[in-house]
Design a protein around this motif. Structure first.
Motif, PDB file in Angstrom:
ATOM      1  N   HIS A  56       0.813  -1.211   0.000  1.00 26.22           N
ATOM      2  CA  HIS A  56       0.000   0.000   0.000  1.00 26.22           C
ATOM      3  C   HIS A  56       0.849   1.265   0.000  1.00 26.22           C
ATOM      4  N   THR A  57       2.133   1.118   0.263  1.00 27.18           N
ATOM      5  CA  THR A  57       3.046   2.258   0.166  1.00 27.18           C
ATOM      6  C   THR A  57       3.549   2.451  -1.253  1.00 27.18           C
ATOM      7  N   TYR A  58       3.872   1.372  -1.926  1.00 27.44           N
ATOM      8  CA  TYR A  58       4.590   1.468  -3.197  1.00 27.44           C
ATOM      9  C   TYR A  58       3.731   1.251  -4.441  1.00 27.44           C
ATOM     10  N   GLN A  59       2.534   0.683  -4.280  1.00 25.66           N
ATOM     11  CA  GLN A  59       1.675   0.461  -5.451  1.00 25.66           C
ATOM     12  C   GLN A  59       0.964   1.773  -5.794  1.00 25.66           C
ATOM     13  N   THR A  60       1.530   2.498  -6.730  1.00 25.82           N
ATOM     14  CA  THR A  60       0.998   3.766  -7.199  1.00 25.82           C
ATOM     15  C   THR A  60       0.643   3.650  -8.676  1.00 25.82           C
ATOM     16  N   VAL A  61       0.026   4.701  -9.231  1.00 28.20           N
ATOM     17  CA  VAL A  61      -0.273   4.719 -10.666  1.00 28.20           C
ATOM     18  C   VAL A  61       1.005   4.545 -11.465  1.00 28.20           C
ATOM     19  N   ASP A  62       2.052   5.274 -11.104  1.00 30.64           N
ATOM     20  CA  ASP A  62       3.313   5.186 -11.855  1.00 30.64           C
ATOM     21  C   ASP A  62       3.955   3.814 -11.705  1.00 30.64           C
ATOM     22  N   VAL A 154      -5.856   1.742  -8.243  1.00 27.81           N
ATOM     23  CA  VAL A 154      -4.955   2.874  -8.084  1.00 27.81           C
ATOM     24  C   VAL A 154      -5.493   4.024  -8.931  1.00 27.81           C
ATOM     25  N   GLY A 155      -5.214   5.256  -8.495  1.00 25.40           N
ATOM     26  CA  GLY A 155      -5.678   6.424  -9.234  1.00 25.40           C
ATOM     27  C   GLY A 155      -7.001   6.966  -8.761  1.00 25.40           C
ATOM     28  N   ALA A 156      -7.504   6.491  -7.625  1.00 25.58           N
ATOM     29  CA  ALA A 156      -8.729   7.006  -7.010  1.00 25.58           C
ATOM     30  C   ALA A 156      -8.666   6.692  -5.519  1.00 25.58           C
ATOM     31  N   GLN A 157      -9.614   7.249  -4.758  1.00 30.01           N
ATOM     32  CA  GLN A 157      -9.649   6.972  -3.321  1.00 30.01           C
ATOM     33  C   GLN A 157      -9.625   5.477  -3.054  1.00 30.01           C
ATOM     34  N   TRP A 158      -8.874   5.081  -2.045  1.00 25.37           N
ATOM     35  CA  TRP A 158      -8.779   3.671  -1.699  1.00 25.37           C
ATOM     36  C   TRP A 158     -10.049   3.213  -1.002  1.00 25.37           C
ATOM     37  N   GLY A 159     -10.517   2.039  -1.362  1.00 25.69           N
ATOM     38  CA  GLY A 159     -11.752   1.515  -0.796  1.00 25.69           C
ATOM     39  C   GLY A 159     -11.602   1.229   0.686  1.00 25.69           C
ATOM     40  N   PRO A 160     -12.621   1.513   1.488  1.00 31.80           N
ATOM     41  CA  PRO A 160     -12.520   1.312   2.936  1.00 31.80           C
ATOM     42  C   PRO A 160     -12.391  -0.143   3.361  1.00 31.80           C
ATOM     43  N   SER A 161     -12.774  -1.087   2.495  1.00 31.17           N
ATOM     44  CA  SER A 161     -12.694  -2.496   2.901  1.00 31.17           C
ATOM     45  C   SER A 161     -11.330  -3.122   2.596  1.00 31.17           C
ATOM     46  N   ILE A 162     -10.401  -2.349   2.014  1.00 29.15           N
ATOM     47  CA  ILE A 162      -9.061  -2.870   1.749  1.00 29.15           C
ATOM     48  C   ILE A 162      -8.414  -3.281   3.074  1.00 29.15           C
ATOM     49  N   SER A 165      -6.671  -0.797   5.539  1.00 32.61           N
ATOM     50  CA  SER A 165      -6.783   0.466   4.804  1.00 32.61           C
ATOM     51  C   SER A 165      -6.599   1.686   5.701  1.00 32.61           C
ATOM     52  N   ASP A 166      -6.918   1.567   6.977  1.00 29.96           N
ATOM     53  CA  ASP A 166      -6.846   2.732   7.860  1.00 29.96           C
ATOM     54  C   ASP A 166      -5.454   2.995   8.404  1.00 29.96           C
ATOM     55  N   SER A 167      -4.487   2.101   8.107  1.00 26.24           N
ATOM     56  CA  SER A 167      -3.167   2.264   8.725  1.00 26.24           C
ATOM     57  C   SER A 167      -1.995   2.006   7.789  1.00 26.24           C
ATOM     58  N   SER A 168      -2.256   1.794   6.490  1.00 22.39           N
ATOM     59  CA  SER A 168      -1.161   1.334   5.632  1.00 22.39           C
ATOM     60  C   SER A 168      -0.881   2.215   4.421  1.00 22.39           C
ATOM     61  N   PHE A 169      -1.715   3.216   4.151  1.00 23.56           N
ATOM     62  CA  PHE A 169      -1.546   4.031   2.949  1.00 23.56           C
ATOM     63  C   PHE A 169      -0.898   5.387   3.217  1.00 23.56           C
ATOM     64  N   HIS A 170      -0.495   5.661   4.440  1.00 26.68           N
ATOM     65  CA  HIS A 170      -0.084   7.018   4.801  1.00 26.68           C
ATOM     66  C   HIS A 170       1.157   7.498   4.058  1.00 26.68           C
ATOM     67  N   ASN A 171       1.992   6.593   3.574  1.00 26.03           N
ATOM     68  CA  ASN A 171       3.186   7.005   2.843  1.00 26.03           C
ATOM     69  C   ASN A 171       3.075   6.814   1.333  1.00 26.03           C
ATOM     70  N   PHE A 230      -9.446  -9.186  -6.380  1.00 28.10           N
ATOM     71  CA  PHE A 230      -9.966  -7.837  -6.227  1.00 28.10           C
ATOM     72  C   PHE A 230     -11.078  -7.834  -5.173  1.00 28.10           C
ATOM     73  N   TYR A 231     -10.692  -8.210  -3.943  1.00 21.63           N
ATOM     74  CA  TYR A 231     -11.655  -8.374  -2.860  1.00 21.63           C
ATOM     75  C   TYR A 231     -12.398  -7.102  -2.467  1.00 21.63           C
ATOM     76  N   PRO A 232     -11.765  -5.939  -2.471  1.00 20.25           N
ATOM     77  CA  PRO A 232     -12.527  -4.743  -2.094  1.00 20.25           C
ATOM     78  C   PRO A 232     -13.756  -4.517  -2.975  1.00 20.25           C
ATOM     79  N   TRP A 233     -13.702  -4.992  -4.218  1.00 20.28           N
ATOM     80  CA  TRP A 233     -14.860  -4.880  -5.098  1.00 20.28           C
ATOM     81  C   TRP A 233     -15.815  -6.047  -4.911  1.00 20.28           C
ATOM     82  N   HIS A 234     -15.329  -7.276  -5.153  1.00 15.20           N
ATOM     83  CA  HIS A 234     -16.297  -8.377  -5.250  1.00 15.20           C
ATOM     84  C   HIS A 234     -16.825  -8.867  -3.911  1.00 15.20           C
ATOM     85  N   SER A 235     -16.133  -8.583  -2.818  1.00 15.28           N
ATOM     86  CA  SER A 235     -16.626  -9.003  -1.512  1.00 15.28           C
ATOM     87  C   SER A 235     -16.780  -7.851  -0.527  1.00 15.28           C
TER      88      SER A 235
END
Length: 294
Positions: A56-62, A154-162, A165-171, A230-235
């Motif tokens: 969640h730190t390194y998976q970016t659009v680029d 990637v490229g939009a707000q991260w889904g809350p069910s990831i 998600s509340d502690s891993s995207f800060h960087n 793609f669990y945040p979507w399908h589940s």
């Protein structure tokens, strides 16, 4: 171009297997599964947390664009699908403290359970066998956080069910980029799954590899392979505002139908792989014949 046999063996953790006790799929009580609360004293739980933190730190659009550029040249190695699956004998899911089995055993367990319930759908059976074959990237210098685990947009707000998600995207720098940190980000409403950029992993790689090699598998199989992590979507119920009606009905139906076989087929009963190979070799020859470019 390298051949598959030249790659060095590697053991890899698939943390996603630890974090999916969805009631809709489980065949045993949820209390039978591990407790997934963060526990720095538990080496397995801490390893899972660290894997997702890196993801969640390194998976970016680029980053995803760079991996598509690298891997979708399909010039890393050549191998038949059977050879790639045999290579998974060296891939052990070290995240599971109870069942220490090679990934290929899980592949046959999944395929055989599907075969039992869908005896006339050989494409579905083969999909169960090969769905994790993209993990061969781990033998070619890819860190596990961009090979295994749950995927996300990637490229939009991260889904809350990831997961975490509340502690891993800060960087993750995309979270500070106004092009990417809104509800729709770089997408249009209801643009559809095919127009989303998903975090890089074995799902997207195998999907693109099969398309490149002109697989004869049907659309349902390719969608299962592409989106089964793609669990945040399908589940989780996230990203509905980016989906089409077909995504939310037909595509999701098949992904969910598959995932109950993917998640809960592990057991102490190991299939007789050598006895099963002739049957599945015929399916490989039917749908994905010959030496493939990976």
């Amino acid at each position: 171009m390298r051949v598959l046999s030249e790659a060095a063996p590697v053991h890899i953790i698939d943390p996603s297997e630890l974090l999916r006790p969805e009631a809709k799929f489980a065949q045993k009580e949820l209390t039978a599964f591990r407790n997934y609360a963060i526990d720095q004293e538990d080496p397995i739980q801490e390893r899972v947390r660290k894997t997702y933190l890196d993801m969640h730190t390194y998976q970016t659009v680029d980053f995803v664009s760079s991996k598509i550029e690298k891997w979708c040249k399909f010039d890393t190695f050549k191998a038949t699908m059977k050879d790639a699956l045999i290579k998974l004998n060296e891939l052990v899911d070290e995240s599971d403290p109870d069942v220490d089995i090679p990934n290929i055993v899980h592949a046959f367990q999944t395929a055989e359970r599907i075969r039992k319930d869908f005896p006339n759908d050989d494409w579905f059976q083969l999909t169960g066998l090969i769905h994790d074959a993209g993990k061969v990237m781990a033998f070619y210098d890819e860190p596990q956080w961009c090979v295994v685990g749950d995927t996300f947009v990637v490229g939009a707000q991260w889904g809350p069910s990831i997961v975490y998600s509340d502690s891993s995207f800060h960087n993750n720098p995309d979270g500070k980029n106004p092009k990417y940190n809104t509800k729709y980000g770089m997408y249009e409403p209801n643009c559809g799954l095919d127009n989303l950029t998903i975090s890089w992993g074995h799902d997207e790689y195998l999907y693109r590899m099969l398309k490149h090699n002109k697989s004869k598998l049907p659309e349902q199989a390719l969608n299962i392979i592409r989106f089964h992590s793609f669990y945040p979507w399908h589940s989780g119920g996230d990203y509905g505002h980016l989906m089409t009606e077909k995504d939310q009905t037909e595509t999701k139906k098949w992904v969910l139908a598959f995932n109950k076989y993917d998640l809960y087929t592990k057991s102490t009963e190991v299939p007789d792989i050598e006895a099963l190979w002739p049957y599945y070799e015929k399916l490989i020859e039917k749908y994905i014949p010959g030496e493939l470019e990976w």
